[in-house]
Design a protein around this motif. Sequence first.
Motif, PDB file in Angstrom:
ATOM      1  N   ALA A   1      -7.520  -8.657  13.169  1.00 33.34           N
ATOM      2  CA  ALA A   1      -6.930  -7.381  12.716  1.00 33.34           C
ATOM      3  C   ALA A   1      -7.822  -6.747  11.647  1.00 33.34           C
ATOM      4  CB  ALA A   1      -5.527  -7.640  12.164  1.00 33.34           C
TER       5      ALA A   1
ATOM      6  N   LEU B   1      -0.811  -1.858  14.810  1.00 36.22           N
ATOM      7  CA  LEU B   1      -2.005  -1.549  14.001  1.00 36.22           C
ATOM      8  C   LEU B   1      -2.725  -0.326  14.566  1.00 36.22           C
ATOM      9  CD1 LEU B   1      -4.057  -2.198  11.774  1.00 36.22           C
ATOM     10  CD2 LEU B   1      -5.086  -3.888  13.292  1.00 36.22           C
TER      11      LEU B   1
ATOM     12  N   ILE C   1      -6.339  -3.060   4.084  1.00 38.81           N
ATOM     13  CA  ILE C   1      -5.419  -3.788   4.972  1.00 38.81           C
ATOM     14  C   ILE C   1      -5.107  -5.149   4.352  1.00 38.81           C
ATOM     15  CG2 ILE C   1      -7.297  -4.771   6.400  1.00 38.81           C
ATOM     16  CD1 ILE C   1      -5.361  -4.511   8.817  1.00 38.81           C
TER      17      ILE C   1
ATOM     18  N   MET D   1       0.231  -5.877   7.367  1.00 39.92           N
ATOM     19  CA  MET D   1       0.613  -6.520   8.634  1.00 39.92           C
ATOM     20  C   MET D   1       1.718  -7.545   8.350  1.00 39.92           C
ATOM     21  SD  MET D   1      -1.445  -4.974  10.681  1.00 39.92           S
ATOM     22  CE  MET D   1      -1.325  -5.873  12.221  1.00 39.92           C
TER      23      MET D   1
END
Length: 490
Positions: free
Chosen positions: A422, A397, A415, A258
């Motif tokens: 998230a 996402l 991740i 991210m």
Amino acid sequence: MTGVFKNYINGEWIESRSPSLLDVVNPADGRILARVPEGSAEDVALAAESAHKAYLSWREVPATQRIQYLFRMKQILEKNADEISEICTRESGKTFSESKAEIVRAVENIEVACGIPKLLQSEFSEDITKGIDEFVIRQPVGVGACIAPFNFPVMITFWFMPYAIACGNAYIVKPSEKVPGTMTRIFELFEELKLPSGVLNLVHGGKETVDAILNHPEIPAISFVGSTRVAKYIYQTGVTKGKRVQAQGGAKNPVVVMGDADPETTVKIIADSAFGCAGQRCLAASIVILVGDASKTFAQRIVAAAMTKKTGNGLAKDIEMGPVITRESKDRINGLIQKSVDDGAKLLLDGRNIRVPGFEMGNFIGPTILGEVSPENEIYSTEVFGPVLCIVNTETLDEAITLINKSRYGNSACIFTRSGAAARKFRHETLAGNIGINIGIAAPMAFFPFSGWKDSFFGDLHGQSNHAVEFYTQTKVVIERWHDEWTRKF
Ligand code: NAD
């Protein structure tokens, strides 16, 4: 390491009945280290019969005594870790420190299996009706077998074997024919354990040995780890023979980055995950999905981190990446890289022409990174099992999770983010058996079960910990009544 490897059956080293031999080759220099028999049904029959006989007495040994052998097993591995690691590095190509690290993981499984007196405990209900009690006991299944892949010559057998024997089963280990020397040496060292003959057996070979294991009626439980194609075959064949089978397969592990991920740690962890063990780990990151703003900076940063990796002979100092296992693997991986470039991917880092002075015959490929890989590109959905990382970009996402969930594999997904929301969404929605949050390798820790989902696993109970105990035991339910009047007579 020289000569031809022998099988260890019923407490003795014996030659295989198979006349055919395969070369065991050092992937760093192409030299033949030894030869291993291709294996035969006769070898397996000998091992299965002696294991079955041993099991009948071994199951009568109390669990508290069985684990005494495991305490010594742990000490033997720890005491001889350097020697075992050197053999492992010579035949698998991984670095010496990677070999040592897998011994640590093996030992942790032995430690967890030492808790078997507690792990075997079961349920008890008093007075299910007046004066009647009901309870469950766990008993061993008989003889178990592990069929192992080449990439962890030590660790993988220990996801299963210590639990199986601690539960009172006898066991057969079938190492990969590409790396048979490491387990052979471990078995030589284990002679010091003085386990009753037949409890632990080693049988070498390839497909013929595996098929004989699948067909032998005295081997009711099989743990397999390897490629998806073979895992599916093992599962389907074993199940039709009425066996319990757990078959772990291949992988294609995505890592989502991210825009808010910490650049320094993320990039280092991803490079270690993708290129450690030359990408030959079932948990290696092989696709990086850069979400939104992450696509602006992370690709170049990952390339910079990958360029620092030192590739060479795994026994040399400071080497971070060894060769891939065989010449065929190297050719296959180079072919896949070329095909993806032909199909439009951008070659951000090319490891194909790497030279390691003095090791010209080694199967080396340096870290390779492909940018702007389309999900239609063959390399996107193919398990490379080499030091090749593909980079994909998405806007959101949600898009990243959709892409991941379309994959046929589901071994692990990671991740990198600073957002709890998230991370939570990712762990909840992603279809994979192991999730890493700011972790590059969702590693199998011995005190948790380990396995993937989808085509990365066929079966039900996973390896390690309580799942291994359940896999290697069968439950017996007892319902009993003791009349008061009988008691009063005494
Ligand atoms: P492989 O499937 O070629 O071999 C694994 C075992 O199966 C070996 O012992 C081999 O002798 C035997 N075998 C090979 N072909 C066979 C056949 N046709 N019939 C019967 N038996 C056969 O796998 P490999 O190349 O040794 O290992 C790499 C693969 O293992 C990769 O796909 C990797 O992802 C996978 N792997 C998975 C995990 C996991 O936990 N899911 C862990 C490590 C490795």
